[in-house]
Write an enzyme that holds these catalytic residues in place. Structure first.
Site, PDB file in Angstrom:
ATOM      1  N   ASP A  94       0.841  -1.189   0.000  1.00  0.00           N
ATOM      2  CA  ASP A  94       0.000   0.000   0.000  1.00  0.00           C
ATOM      3  C   ASP A  94       0.882   1.247   0.000  1.00  0.00           C
ATOM      4  OD1 ASP A  94      -2.324   1.513   0.148  1.00  0.00           O
ATOM      5  OD2 ASP A  94      -2.470   1.371   2.333  1.00  0.00           O
ATOM      6  N   GLU A 146      -1.966   5.706  -9.137  1.00  0.00           N
ATOM      7  CA  GLU A 146      -2.904   6.653  -8.531  1.00  0.00           C
ATOM      8  C   GLU A 146      -2.882   7.980  -9.262  1.00  0.00           C
ATOM      9  OE1 GLU A 146      -4.435   8.472  -4.264  1.00  0.00           O
ATOM     10  OE2 GLU A 146      -2.640   7.238  -4.287  1.00  0.00           O
ATOM     11  N   HIS A 190      -7.720   9.781   4.128  1.00  0.00           N
ATOM     12  CA  HIS A 190      -7.063   8.859   5.038  1.00  0.00           C
ATOM     13  C   HIS A 190      -7.322   9.216   6.497  1.00  0.00           C
ATOM     14  CE1 HIS A 190      -4.168   8.148   1.509  1.00  0.00           C
ATOM     15  NE2 HIS A 190      -4.861   7.037   1.673  1.00  0.00           N
TER      16      HIS A 190
END
Length: 318
Positions: A94, A146, A190
């Protein structure tokens, strides 16, 4: 060089294809210790769900890269021991921030990596992502790129402001990089203190899907911050003020689209912390870690099962 296939792991390619066609999303749960891993595998086996074990750069530093590799291998064998004949488990990096980190993970048995160049100028993001893809595909490792920036804090990933993904860039990005999936920014963020209030920008998601029909889309920062866990933490001495998450009905709506991977980290941290605080408060003389980490594991398992069945819809897909 450790190949993930020798560990019994799979990459995300077929998993995502089935999820898009079936209108559900694969759970991507972050882990960095044994109790989290046990809870994830127990929940996945009991609900008959494929699952992605996610490891951040910070988790890799915390738990040790070698130990994590053997924990992932152990997760596969554990799933079989629990009765799953053919577990579908991915070990995923990640927020990989450099080519070297991705290369190291690929060499130690990861079946999927994310290279996050979203903070870079567009052309540099393309170049970095392409470099990782070209290396990873030699070993049949899938790569997540991303576009767009999520606000919030997650380990070493910090951003004060979000930038929505621009649908007009996605075809060019995917074509030039060859990435297998794309993390986009539509208003998730987040951490337990979401900086962008709901609802999610489904117009941006629709725009991306129009440009890239059938292409795997990923949502980061998708914890819902269960109020009951926040209340328990605060009841027993915690101070989580104004914690807010992404409504689960919004995530379920996203999961029915081309969003085939949804990342959840903060929710399990909250579930674990709530259970530990409760034991410490009710049994202040307790000092056996099994007596507080056991309840924490059980509480996380309950959370994971809820996410799989009621939010992501990935149950009974094995």
């Amino acid at each position: 060089m450790v190949n993930y296939k020798d560990l019994g792991l799979v990459n995300t390619r077929e998993m995502f294809k089935k999820a898009i066609n079936g209108g559900y999303a694969i759970p991507a749960f972050n882990f960095n210790n044994m109790e989290q891993m046990q809870a994830i595998i127990q929940a996945a086996v009991e609900t008959k769900s494929p699952v992605i074990l996610q490891v951040s750069k910070g988790a890799r530093q915390y738990a040790n890269a070698t130990l994590l590799r053997y924990m992932a291998q152990g997760a596969v064998e554990y799933a079989k021991e629990l009765g799953c004949a053919n577990p579908q488990i991915v070990l995923h990096l990640d927020h990989g921030d450099t080519f070297e980190t991705c290369k190291s993970c690929i060499g130690s048995g990861f079946s999927s990596v994310m290279i996050d160049g979203s903070h870079l100028p567009y052309d540099e993001n393309v170049a970095l992502t392409k470099k990782v893809v070209e290396y990873a595909h030699q070993f049949d490792v899938t790569v997540e790129g991303e576009l767009g920036v999520l606000a919030g804090v997650e380990d070493d990933v910090v951003a004060e402001h979000h930038t929505y993904t621009r649908p007009e860039e996605v075809v060019d990005f995917v074509t030039k990089t060859g990435c297998d999936s794309l993390a986009i920014s539509i208003g998730t963020s987040h951490g337990a203190y979401k900086l962008v209030p709901p609802p999610l920008a489904f117009d941006v998601l629709d725009g991306v899907m129009k440009e890239l029909p059938g292409f795997p889309i990923v949502l980061h920062g998708s914890s819902s911050v269960p109020q009951e866990e926040v209340d328990t933490i605060n009841k027993y001495g915690g101070k989580l003020e104004a914690a807010i998450g992404i409504p689960e009905d919004e995530l379920r709506k996203a999961a029915k689209s081309a969003v085939c991977k949804i990342n959840i980290d903060s929710d399990s941290r909250l579930a674990m912390t709530a259970a530990v605080r409760k034991v410490f408060a009710e049994k202040p003389a307790e000092f056996d870690p099994r007596k507080y980490l056991g309840p924490a594991r059980d509480n996380m398992k309950k959370l994971y099962e809820h996410k799989i069945v009621n939010v992501l819809g990935s149950d009974n897909k094995l």
